[in-house]
Design a protein around this motif. Structure first.
Motif, PDB file in Angstrom:
ATOM      1  N   LEU A   1      -5.570   1.312   8.668  1.00 29.83           N
ATOM      2  CA  LEU A   1      -4.710   1.386   7.491  1.00 29.83           C
ATOM      3  C   LEU A   1      -3.478   2.216   7.838  1.00 29.83           C
ATOM      4  O   LEU A   1      -3.563   3.145   8.640  1.00 29.83           O
ATOM      5  N   PRO A   2      -2.343   1.893   7.260  1.00 31.08           N
ATOM      6  CA  PRO A   2      -1.153   2.719   7.526  1.00 31.08           C
ATOM      7  C   PRO A   2      -1.395   4.142   7.033  1.00 31.08           C
ATOM      8  O   PRO A   2      -1.921   4.346   5.942  1.00 31.08           O
ATOM      9  N   LEU A   3      -1.015   5.110   7.832  1.00 26.17           N
ATOM     10  CA  LEU A   3      -1.269   6.504   7.490  1.00 26.17           C
ATOM     11  C   LEU A   3       0.025   7.287   7.304  1.00 26.17           C
ATOM     12  O   LEU A   3       0.252   7.916   6.269  1.00 26.17           O
ATOM     13  N   THR A   4       0.888   7.228   8.291  1.00 27.46           N
ATOM     14  CA  THR A   4       2.119   8.017   8.200  1.00 27.46           C
ATOM     15  C   THR A   4       3.079   7.435   7.165  1.00 27.46           C
ATOM     16  O   THR A   4       3.772   8.188   6.476  1.00 27.46           O
ATOM     17  N   GLU A   5       3.147   6.105   7.046  1.00 30.05           N
ATOM     18  CA  GLU A   5       4.085   5.518   6.087  1.00 30.05           C
ATOM     19  C   GLU A   5       3.785   5.934   4.646  1.00 30.05           C
ATOM     20  O   GLU A   5       4.681   6.433   3.947  1.00 30.05           O
ATOM     21  N   PRO A   6       2.523   5.790   4.161  1.00 32.86           N
ATOM     22  CA  PRO A   6       2.256   6.253   2.795  1.00 32.86           C
ATOM     23  C   PRO A   6       2.453   7.756   2.630  1.00 32.86           C
ATOM     24  O   PRO A   6       2.960   8.209   1.602  1.00 32.86           O
ATOM     25  N   ALA A   7       2.039   8.532   3.635  1.00 34.62           N
ATOM     26  CA  ALA A   7       2.165   9.987   3.510  1.00 34.62           C
ATOM     27  C   ALA A   7       3.631  10.408   3.414  1.00 34.62           C
ATOM     28  O   ALA A   7       4.013  11.200   2.542  1.00 34.62           O
ATOM     29  N   LEU A   8       4.468   9.870   4.290  1.00 34.25           N
ATOM     30  CA  LEU A   8       5.881  10.263   4.294  1.00 34.25           C
ATOM     31  C   LEU A   8       6.631   9.660   3.105  1.00 34.25           C
ATOM     32  O   LEU A   8       7.498  10.305   2.513  1.00 34.25           O
ATOM     33  N   ALA A   9       6.306   8.403   2.780  1.00 35.11           N
ATOM     34  CA  ALA A   9       6.970   7.771   1.637  1.00 35.11           C
ATOM     35  C   ALA A   9       6.636   8.504   0.341  1.00 35.11           C
ATOM     36  O   ALA A   9       7.507   8.723  -0.511  1.00 35.11           O
TER      37      ALA A   9
ATOM     38  N   THR B   1      -3.344  12.866  -0.251  1.00 40.06           N
ATOM     39  CA  THR B   1      -3.123  12.498   1.140  1.00 40.06           C
ATOM     40  C   THR B   1      -4.359  12.781   1.970  1.00 40.06           C
ATOM     41  O   THR B   1      -4.735  11.987   2.850  1.00 40.06           O
ATOM     42  N   ALA B   2      -5.018  13.912   1.697  1.00 40.41           N
ATOM     43  CA  ALA B   2      -6.246  14.229   2.429  1.00 40.41           C
ATOM     44  C   ALA B   2      -7.339  13.204   2.131  1.00 40.41           C
ATOM     45  O   ALA B   2      -8.055  12.756   3.045  1.00 40.41           O
ATOM     46  N   VAL B   3      -7.461  12.825   0.859  1.00 44.70           N
ATOM     47  CA  VAL B   3      -8.472  11.818   0.496  1.00 44.70           C
ATOM     48  C   VAL B   3      -8.147  10.487   1.157  1.00 44.70           C
ATOM     49  O   VAL B   3      -9.037   9.816   1.716  1.00 44.70           O
TER      50      VAL B   3
ATOM     51  N   LEU C   1       0.829  -1.201   0.000  1.00 46.64           N
ATOM     52  CA  LEU C   1       0.000   0.000   0.000  1.00 46.64           C
ATOM     53  C   LEU C   1       0.869   1.259   0.000  1.00 46.64           C
ATOM     54  O   LEU C   1       0.592   2.230  -0.715  1.00 46.64           O
ATOM     55  N   THR C   2       1.929   1.238   0.780  1.00 50.89           N
ATOM     56  CA  THR C   2       2.829   2.393   0.833  1.00 50.89           C
ATOM     57  C   THR C   2       3.520   2.611  -0.504  1.00 50.89           C
ATOM     58  O   THR C   2       3.639   3.746  -0.988  1.00 50.89           O
ATOM     59  N   ILE C   3       3.975   1.529  -1.133  1.00 53.55           N
ATOM     60  CA  ILE C   3       4.647   1.647  -2.428  1.00 53.55           C
ATOM     61  C   ILE C   3       3.687   2.169  -3.494  1.00 53.55           C
ATOM     62  O   ILE C   3       4.047   3.033  -4.299  1.00 53.55           O
ATOM     63  N   VAL C   4       2.459   1.652  -3.485  1.00 54.90           N
ATOM     64  CA  VAL C   4       1.483   2.106  -4.487  1.00 54.90           C
ATOM     65  C   VAL C   4       1.194   3.591  -4.328  1.00 54.90           C
ATOM     66  O   VAL C   4       1.133   4.347  -5.313  1.00 54.90           O
ATOM     67  N   PHE C   5       1.028   4.035  -3.089  1.00 53.54           N
ATOM     68  CA  PHE C   5       0.755   5.453  -2.858  1.00 53.54           C
ATOM     69  C   PHE C   5       1.948   6.306  -3.291  1.00 53.54           C
ATOM     70  O   PHE C   5       1.782   7.357  -3.919  1.00 53.54           O
ATOM     71  N   ALA C   6       3.144   5.838  -2.951  1.00 55.92           N
ATOM     72  CA  ALA C   6       4.347   6.562  -3.372  1.00 55.92           C
ATOM     73  C   ALA C   6       4.462   6.577  -4.893  1.00 55.92           C
ATOM     74  O   ALA C   6       4.902   7.578  -5.479  1.00 55.92           O
TER      75      ALA C   6
END
Length: 716
Positions: free
Chosen positions: A399-407, A382-384, A354-359
């Motif tokens: 769901l992971p929040l900080t990892e996708p946002a920071l990554a 990120t807001a969505v 999930l983090t990789i996809v968001f990044a």
């Protein structure tokens, strides 16, 4: 939006993989806990969950500041409170409590005191002081309604003193909690290995007794309790769900309950404790305080429960704090288990993906958009995503929040860096190269089109634009150099703005002349139409300058414009050390000749039939003549643009019709008729006046039979 190539795609994927791997790696594992903290705070502040404390299956009996300040406890060592504790526990049990758990540990008894007192020890003097307390413990334990607590430790274990252990037949369970690397409690252990076998933790034991079941290990490896598979992101732990931020757990003061026992109000105990799991623990300002997932949202030490005998202490307003009393950690765990409401966290593979996809999404945005646009995209997405994560957390899915946002933010920064260092070097070179002689919008079109001019030149279909002021030399002689420069700057600036505003590129200025092209360097399929519109606007602008600009007053400037479309070589042409981006071909020469040909017809704008053909029906035209320009043997038809299609005036329509009729007679060798037709509009139309003179001359001296209706121009 820029075009992306194969190298950009590879870079985008690698950046997303790197960012995702870094921010979900073990060294940054605290980010997973931070996500829980933020989600807990967002849910508490934005959604809220104001559950009625009366519906809680768990209640807390607090040995609190009021207890320490109320007789008979005031000034008395806690070891002397045991008989009163036993009495209160008995009343709670009679009130219908399902099970009672101790979050306090009495490690010793006052009977064990060896302090001398007379000829013996103090402990010997009060032997039997704890007898009633121990009897109460035995009775409660035999009924399966009591569990004592202990702290497991290799160095400093804390266990109830031996007589209590015997009284409860070793029904003692661990109070240890799971503390993350940042000293925050977000999860609760489910069991502990004692003498080689798993023993349930205190919270699990209390929930199991309340539900009438036993914890079991399912084939999947998950711990099950009465059919509830307890979710475990970290093996043998349960992620705590602080849904009510502590406000949903009723809290009774032990002092009030002791007074209630004295009062003999059995009904109160039935109302307060029937069917409840009861936790006895300390709730003090500076003892046994724990940081939990509520540290950002600030939690509460329960909700004050109804009172029985004592009035509430004056001035005791409960305030939310970043830490809570430890007993509420266990109360939350018990409630989560009974209500099947523990938080489900994604495992490492799912969090990583999930983090990789968001990044990857943000990296793609950063690859295609300008940095400011990519940053806005990051903020928006990120807001969505945060809203989606919040919605999931309301239903106990974290769901992971900080990892996708920071990554994704790191991927954004890396992609911008990649573009600056590698991907956009060519673009920056082109922008710097054309900045001083090409309009910014044309540069942007050129860059985004992906069709860059090749160094050394390439064939492009373009429309050339030549303009020149009429009689400029004689005008210049009447002006001072300063006045001349001022007027020329005003004129050239106004014309250049119009040309560039229509997508044209000013190749050069030659005195008062302008050489421009449309269709290069930026690819423009409508270059012919844009060139004609620019010519019409330039003609209108010069009339405006003559009428309204003081610099032009009294000079009556007029200009001639020639337009021609066709293939031309465009590119960087010159020496190895110095070159210009310019254009070369017969198309250029013809446009130059057409500019000069205007003076023969008294027109301001003249275009070739090639230009007319590429403008479709965008303009109202009139055919002027077929001419043969200097240096070119082939005749070409030339036209004058009157206005945008449908915008021509009534007089223009009338003149055009008369001119077309006269031209037809001219080409049919009916020169007398042609002269009469042209004469009808000669006073208002210079081309008609010129043709009338030519027709009358041929009436007087008829041409030979081989004559063709082509006007050969002798000059430029």
């Amino acid at each position: 939006m820029r075009r992306i190539g194969r190298r950009d795609i590879v870079a985008t994927i690698l950046i997303a993989l790197l960012a995702g791997a870094v921010f979900t790696s073990p060294p940054l594992q605290t980010l997973q806990g931070l996500s829980l903290d933020i989600l807990t705070a967002m849910r508490g502040k934005l959604v809220g969950d104001r559950r009625d404390p009366a519906t809680s299956p768990v209640v807390v009996v607090a040995i609190d500041g009021e207890t320490y300040d109320t007789p008979p406890f005031k000034g008395s060592p806690t070891q002397t409170w045991t008989r009163e504790i036993g009495r209160v526990l008995g009343s709670i049990t009679e009130g219908g409590a399902k099970v009672i758990g101790f979050d306090v540990i009495f490690k010793n008894s006052i009977e064990q005191s060896e302090i001398p007192f007379g000829d013996t020890s103090f402990g010997s003097r009060i032997r039997g002081f704890d007898r009633d307390y121990l009897i109460a413990l035995r009775q409660l334990s035999d009924s399966g309604k009591l569990v004592l607590g202990e702290i497991l430790s290799n160095d400093h274990p804390e266990v109830p003193y031996r007589a209590q252990q015997v009284a409860v037949r070793n029904t003692v369970r661990a109070l240890n909690v799971h503390t993350d690397h940042d000293d925050v409690i977000r999860r609760m252990p489910l069991s502990f290995a004692i003498e080689g076998r798993p023993i349930p933790a205190m919270a699990v034991e209390l929930a199991a007794r309340a539900l009438g079941g036993k914890p079991e290990i399912a084939p999947s490896g998950a711990t099950e309790l009465s059919g509830y598979a307890i979710p475990s992101a970290i093996p043998n732990t349960m992620t705590l769900n602080f849904r009510g931020l502590g406000r949903d757990v009723p809290t009774f003061s032990f002092a009030d309950l002791r007074a209630c026992v004295e009062k003999g109000d059995r009904d109160f105990f039935h109302r307060a404790f029937e069917g409840k799991v009861v936790l006895l623990g300390t709730v003090l300002n500076f003892e046994d305080r724990k940081l939990t997932s509520m540290r950002l949202s600030r939690g509460n030490d329960g909700s004050p429960a109804p009172r029985c005998a004592l009035p509430a202490p004056a001035g005791t307003v409960q305030k939310a704090r970043s830490d809570i009393a430890g007993v509420f950690v266990h109360a939350t765990a018990v409630r989560n288990l009974i209500e099947r409401d523990a938080v489900t966290e994604l495992g490492f593979p799912a969090r990583n993906i999930l983090t990789i996809v968001f990044a990857l999404v943000i990296a793609c945005a950063a690859c295609m958009l300008a940095p400011s646009g990519a940053l806005i995209a990051w903020l928006g997405l990120t807001a969505v995503y945060a809203a989606v994560a919040l919605g999931a957390f309301v239903h106990a899915l974290a769901l992971p929040l900080t990892e996708p946002a920071l990554a994704s933010l790191a991927a954004l920064a890396m992609m911008i860096g990649y573009r600056f260092v590698l991907a956009d070097r060519d673009e920056r070179f082109l922008r710097r190269s054309f900045a001083f002689y090409l309009a910014p919008e044309v540069i942007n079109t050129m860059v985004t089109s992906g069709k860059m001019p090749a160094l050394g030149g390439e064939m492009r279909n373009v429309t050339m634009f030549f303009s020149d002021l009429s009689g400029f030399s004689s005008i210049a002689e009447t002006m001072t150099p300063g006045e001349l420069v001022t007027m020329m700057n005003e004129y050239l600036s106004a014309m250049t703005d119009i040309i560039e505003g229509h997508g044209g590129y000013v190749d050069k200025y030659i005195g008062d002349s302008i050489v421009a092209m449309f269709g290069a360097p930026a690819d423009d399929p409508a270059h012919a139409r844009n060139a004609v519109r620019a010519a019409l606007k330039c003609h209108e602008k010069l009339a405006d300058l003559n009428a309204n600009n003081a610099v032009f007053a009294g000079h009556g400037l007029s200009h001639r414009i020639g337009l021609n479309s066709g293939e031309a070589v465009v590119g960087n042409i010159g020496s190895r050390r110095r070159f210009n981006y310019t254009v070369m071909s017969d198309t250029v020469n013809v446009a130059s000749r057409l500019e000069g040909a205007n003076k023969y017809y008294g027109t301001a704008i003249m275009a070739s039939e090639a230009t007319v053909a590429q403008t479709a029906d965008a303009f109202a035209w009139r055919e002027l003549d077929a001419i043969r320009v200097l240096g070119r043997g082939e005749a070409i038809k030339v036209f004058e643009p009157l206005a945008e299609k449908g915008a021509e005036s009534g007089e223009q329509t009338k003149v055009t019709a008369a001119y077309a009729e006269g031209l037809t007679c001219w080409r049919a060798r009916e020169f007398a008729k042609a002269a009469d037709t042209f004469d009808g509009v000669a006073k208002v139309d210079p081309p008609s006046s010129m043709f009338a003179k030519r027709a009358r001359a041929l009436v007087a001296n008829p041409p030979p039979p081989e004559w063709t209706p082509v006007n050969t121009l002798e000059g430029k």
